[in-house]
Scaffold this motif. Structure first.
Motif, PDB file in Angstrom:
ATOM      1  N   GLU A   1       0.842  -1.191   0.000  1.00  0.00           N
ATOM      2  CA  GLU A   1       0.000   0.000   0.000  1.00  0.00           C
ATOM      3  C   GLU A   1       0.882   1.248   0.000  1.00  0.00           C
ATOM      4  O   GLU A   1       2.057   1.201   0.347  1.00  0.00           O
ATOM      5  N   ASN A   2       0.274   2.373  -0.387  1.00  0.00           N
ATOM      6  CA  ASN A   2       0.946   3.679  -0.365  1.00  0.00           C
ATOM      7  C   ASN A   2       2.271   3.645  -1.130  1.00  0.00           C
ATOM      8  O   ASN A   2       3.328   4.033  -0.626  1.00  0.00           O
ATOM      9  N   VAL A   3       2.203   3.192  -2.374  1.00  0.00           N
ATOM     10  CA  VAL A   3       3.404   3.137  -3.208  1.00  0.00           C
ATOM     11  C   VAL A   3       3.934   4.538  -3.492  1.00  0.00           C
ATOM     12  O   VAL A   3       5.146   4.774  -3.530  1.00  0.00           O
ATOM     13  N   ALA A   4       3.009   5.493  -3.690  1.00  0.00           N
ATOM     14  CA  ALA A   4       3.426   6.866  -3.975  1.00  0.00           C
ATOM     15  C   ALA A   4       4.246   7.437  -2.825  1.00  0.00           C
ATOM     16  O   ALA A   4       5.266   8.102  -3.027  1.00  0.00           O
ATOM     17  N   GLY A   5       3.793   7.179  -1.596  1.00  0.00           N
ATOM     18  CA  GLY A   5       4.549   7.654  -0.439  1.00  0.00           C
ATOM     19  C   GLY A   5       5.906   6.995  -0.343  1.00  0.00           C
ATOM     20  O   GLY A   5       6.902   7.628   0.020  1.00  0.00           O
ATOM     21  N   PHE A   6       5.944   5.706  -0.679  1.00  0.00           N
ATOM     22  CA  PHE A   6       7.210   4.977  -0.670  1.00  0.00           C
ATOM     23  C   PHE A   6       8.193   5.599  -1.660  1.00  0.00           C
ATOM     24  O   PHE A   6       9.370   5.792  -1.360  1.00  0.00           O
ATOM     25  N   CYS A   7       7.708   5.950  -2.861  1.00  0.00           N
ATOM     26  CA  CYS A   7       8.575   6.533  -3.889  1.00  0.00           C
ATOM     27  C   CYS A   7       9.090   7.906  -3.475  1.00  0.00           C
ATOM     28  O   CYS A   7      10.213   8.291  -3.816  1.00  0.00           O
ATOM     29  N   SER A   8       8.261   8.647  -2.752  1.00  0.00           N
ATOM     30  CA  SER A   8       8.695   9.977  -2.324  1.00  0.00           C
ATOM     31  C   SER A   8       9.724   9.898  -1.201  1.00  0.00           C
ATOM     32  O   SER A   8      10.561  10.788  -1.047  1.00  0.00           O
ATOM     33  N   ASP A   9       9.674   8.826  -0.407  1.00  0.00           N
ATOM     34  CA  ASP A   9      10.633   8.663   0.689  1.00  0.00           C
ATOM     35  C   ASP A   9      12.002   8.223   0.190  1.00  0.00           C
ATOM     36  O   ASP A   9      13.030   8.600   0.749  1.00  0.00           O
ATOM     37  N   TYR A  10      12.009   7.403  -0.858  1.00  0.00           N
ATOM     38  CA  TYR A  10      13.259   6.859  -1.377  1.00  0.00           C
ATOM     39  C   TYR A  10      13.671   7.616  -2.640  1.00  0.00           C
ATOM     40  O   TYR A  10      12.890   7.713  -3.588  1.00  0.00           O
ATOM     41  N   ARG A  11      14.877   8.123  -2.637  1.00  0.00           N
ATOM     42  CA  ARG A  11      15.422   8.779  -3.829  1.00  0.00           C
ATOM     43  C   ARG A  11      16.477   7.849  -4.427  1.00  0.00           C
ATOM     44  O   ARG A  11      17.560   7.690  -3.875  1.00  0.00           O
ATOM     45  N   PHE A  12      16.150   7.257  -5.558  1.00  0.00           N
ATOM     46  CA  PHE A  12      17.019   6.251  -6.151  1.00  0.00           C
ATOM     47  C   PHE A  12      18.103   6.910  -7.006  1.00  0.00           C
ATOM     48  O   PHE A  12      17.830   7.887  -7.709  1.00  0.00           O
ATOM     49  N   PRO A  13      19.323   6.381  -6.969  1.00  0.00           N
ATOM     50  CA  PRO A  13      20.396   6.928  -7.811  1.00  0.00           C
ATOM     51  C   PRO A  13      20.017   6.847  -9.285  1.00  0.00           C
ATOM     52  O   PRO A  13      19.506   5.827  -9.747  1.00  0.00           O
ATOM     53  N   ASP A  14      20.249   7.917 -10.029  1.00  0.00           N
ATOM     54  CA  ASP A  14      19.778   7.952 -11.410  1.00  0.00           C
ATOM     55  C   ASP A  14      20.601   7.080 -12.346  1.00  0.00           C
ATOM     56  O   ASP A  14      20.150   6.737 -13.434  1.00  0.00           O
ATOM     57  N   LYS A  15      21.817   6.691 -11.941  1.00  0.00           N
ATOM     58  CA  LYS A  15      22.676   5.916 -12.833  1.00  0.00           C
ATOM     59  C   LYS A  15      22.649   4.418 -12.547  1.00  0.00           C
ATOM     60  O   LYS A  15      23.052   3.623 -13.395  1.00  0.00           O
ATOM     61  N   THR A  16      22.212   4.017 -11.371  1.00  0.00           N
ATOM     62  CA  THR A  16      22.242   2.604 -11.003  1.00  0.00           C
ATOM     63  C   THR A  16      20.994   1.890 -11.517  1.00  0.00           C
ATOM     64  O   THR A  16      19.877   2.317 -11.224  1.00  0.00           O
ATOM     65  N   PRO A  17      21.154   0.809 -12.307  1.00  0.00           N
ATOM     66  CA  PRO A  17      19.986   0.061 -12.801  1.00  0.00           C
ATOM     67  C   PRO A  17      19.110  -0.430 -11.654  1.00  0.00           C
ATOM     68  O   PRO A  17      19.615  -0.861 -10.614  1.00  0.00           O
ATOM     69  N   LEU A  18      17.795  -0.359 -11.864  1.00  0.00           N
ATOM     70  CA  LEU A  18      16.852  -0.698 -10.797  1.00  0.00           C
ATOM     71  C   LEU A  18      15.842  -1.723 -11.297  1.00  0.00           C
ATOM     72  O   LEU A  18      15.313  -1.598 -12.407  1.00  0.00           O
ATOM     73  N   LEU A  19      15.587  -2.724 -10.470  1.00  0.00           N
ATOM     74  CA  LEU A  19      14.573  -3.740 -10.758  1.00  0.00           C
ATOM     75  C   LEU A  19      13.436  -3.573  -9.761  1.00  0.00           C
ATOM     76  O   LEU A  19      13.628  -3.716  -8.554  1.00  0.00           O
ATOM     77  N   TRP A  20      12.246  -3.240 -10.287  1.00  0.00           N
ATOM     78  CA  TRP A  20      11.063  -3.031  -9.442  1.00  0.00           C
ATOM     79  C   TRP A  20      10.328  -4.367  -9.331  1.00  0.00           C
ATOM     80  O   TRP A  20       9.621  -4.782 -10.227  1.00  0.00           O
ATOM     81  N   ALA A  21      10.540  -5.052  -8.202  1.00  0.00           N
ATOM     82  CA  ALA A  21       9.991  -6.401  -8.012  1.00  0.00           C
ATOM     83  C   ALA A  21       8.726  -6.323  -7.183  1.00  0.00           C
ATOM     84  O   ALA A  21       8.686  -6.752  -6.027  1.00  0.00           O
ATOM     85  N   GLY A  22       7.689  -5.759  -7.752  1.00  0.00           N
ATOM     86  CA  GLY A  22       6.472  -5.590  -6.980  1.00  0.00           C
ATOM     87  C   GLY A  22       5.226  -5.667  -7.824  1.00  0.00           C
ATOM     88  O   GLY A  22       5.287  -5.628  -9.054  1.00  0.00           O
ATOM     89  N   PRO A  23       4.096  -5.743  -7.181  1.00  0.00           N
ATOM     90  CA  PRO A  23       2.833  -5.907  -7.890  1.00  0.00           C
ATOM     91  C   PRO A  23       2.296  -4.616  -8.491  1.00  0.00           C
ATOM     92  O   PRO A  23       1.342  -4.654  -9.256  1.00  0.00           O
ATOM     93  N   GLU A  24       2.879  -3.476  -8.150  1.00  0.00           N
ATOM     94  CA  GLU A  24       2.330  -2.213  -8.629  1.00  0.00           C
ATOM     95  C   GLU A  24       3.446  -1.342  -9.180  1.00  0.00           C
ATOM     96  O   GLU A  24       4.459  -1.119  -8.525  1.00  0.00           O
ATOM     97  N   GLN A  25       3.289  -0.860 -10.393  1.00  0.00           N
ATOM     98  CA  GLN A  25       4.297   0.003 -10.982  1.00  0.00           C
ATOM     99  C   GLN A  25       4.125   1.428 -10.460  1.00  0.00           C
ATOM    100  O   GLN A  25       3.005   1.923 -10.370  1.00  0.00           O
ATOM    101  N   PRO A  26       5.205   2.074 -10.130  1.00  0.00           N
ATOM    102  CA  PRO A  26       5.115   3.405  -9.508  1.00  0.00           C
ATOM    103  C   PRO A  26       4.890   4.509 -10.533  1.00  0.00           C
ATOM    104  O   PRO A  26       5.801   5.241 -10.887  1.00  0.00           O
ATOM    105  N   GLU A  27       3.647   4.636 -11.024  1.00  0.00           N
ATOM    106  CA  GLU A  27       3.369   5.692 -11.992  1.00  0.00           C
ATOM    107  C   GLU A  27       3.642   7.076 -11.415  1.00  0.00           C
ATOM    108  O   GLU A  27       3.915   8.028 -12.147  1.00  0.00           O
ATOM    109  N   LEU A  28       3.557   7.164 -10.085  1.00  0.00           N
ATOM    110  CA  LEU A  28       3.751   8.466  -9.457  1.00  0.00           C
ATOM    111  C   LEU A  28       5.223   8.787  -9.204  1.00  0.00           C
ATOM    112  O   LEU A  28       5.537   9.834  -8.649  1.00  0.00           O
ATOM    113  N   MET A  29       6.124   7.887  -9.595  1.00  0.00           N
ATOM    114  CA  MET A  29       7.549   8.174  -9.439  1.00  0.00           C
ATOM    115  C   MET A  29       7.914   9.317 -10.385  1.00  0.00           C
ATOM    116  O   MET A  29       7.748   9.207 -11.593  1.00  0.00           O
ATOM    117  N   SER A  30       8.389  10.419  -9.831  1.00  0.00           N
ATOM    118  CA  SER A  30       8.681  11.598 -10.647  1.00  0.00           C
ATOM    119  C   SER A  30       9.954  11.388 -11.455  1.00  0.00           C
ATOM    120  O   SER A  30      10.743  10.481 -11.198  1.00  0.00           O
TER     121      SER A  30
END
Length: 270
Positions: free
Chosen positions: A69-98
């Motif tokens: 739940e609250n994927v949008a809040g999770f994305c706002s809390d975590y700032r992922f490095p822009d150069k490091t490849p990321l694998l999103w292993a979850g049931p919901e894609q973070p459309e709200l990830m800016s």
């Protein structure tokens, strides 16, 4: 024309993965299978730890297990490095990830990814991780070179300054030499004239120096010159003046802000 040579795809044992766990009761990623596959796995469950850990260059891939739940809040809390490849292993894609928090390379799993799917995606990301690592190493190499260049530039500037100082000093006494006097004397006269200030000068010649030098030798003569230069510097510096070695046993004192009577009185003390 320069070409970019793509690095070889690394083996799993050469990769370090940061696993971001959102404290789900039922983890999506099978940790043991990844470890058995040769991957080095480091797990993170706290946003504070993630902020410091994700910035470290040792991680080649980031796997995210998002909350249910609250994927949008999770994305706002975590700032992922822009150069490091990321694998999103979850049931919901973070459309709200800016765009500011979204890495350049992201792979989204299906709603319920199994270990085979995750492993397959990891293999796809390995080539990107290799390129990222190569670029990161090159950037670090460039940064090291720039630091060395900066140190060399600073050292060169210090040496040039030191040589400039030596160039205007007398080699024996350390006083300013006549060449430097010829440079600063017109400036001091001009400043005194413009500001309507007093300016005096004293020309000092050591009596009987030739006889002393001849009788006692040049080594003792040099000692006499150095001793007098030190005494002269002490006295003239108290008057905010400058001392010069004019020639062999002749010295010159420049005294800004000093009138004729004051200069004569000072000369009598030498």
């Amino acid at each position: 024309m320069q070409t970019f040579n793509y690095p070889d795809i690394p083996e799993p044992a050469e990769l370090t993965i940061l696993l971001v766990n959102s404290s789900q009761s039922d983890p999506i990623v099978n940790r043991q299978r990844l470890v058995d596959g040769g991957y080095r796995l480091i797990e993170c469950t706290d946003t504070v730890d993630f902020s410091s850990m994700a910035a470290e260059p040792k991680f080649d891939i980031i796997i995210v297990e998002p909350p249910e739940e609250n994927v949008a809040g999770f994305c706002s809390d975590y700032r992922f490095p822009d150069k490091t490849p990321l694998l999103w292993a979850g049931p919901e894609q973070p459309e709200l990830m800016s765009s500011e928090t979204r890495p350049e390379m992201v792979i989204f799993c299906s709603n319920k990814p199994d270990t085979q799917e995750i492993t397959s995606h990891l293999k796809s990301l390995q080539s990107f991780a290799a390129i990222h690592r190569s670029i990161r190493n090159q950037e670090q190499h460039i940064a090291n070179l720039e630091q060395k260049i900066e140190i060399l530039q600073k050292s060169t500037e210090e040496h040039i300054l030191y040589l400039d100082i030596l160039a205007m000093r007398d080699g024996l006494t350390g006083l300013f030499d006549r060449k430097h006097l010829n440079k600063v004397l017109p400036q001091k006269f001009s400043e005194a004239s413009v500001n309507n200030k007093e300016l005096s000068a004293i020309l000092i010649d050591l009596d009987y120096f030739y006889e002393i030098n001849k009788a006692a030798g040049t080594i003792y003569g040099d000692f006499v010159l150095n001793d007098f230069a030190a005494r002269l510097t002490t006295i003239i510096s108290q008057e905010r003046g400058s001392c010069f070695r004019f020639s062999g046993e002749t010295f010159f004192a420049l005294l800004p802000g000093t009138n004729t009577k004051q200069a004569l009185d000072l000369a009598e003390t030498l």
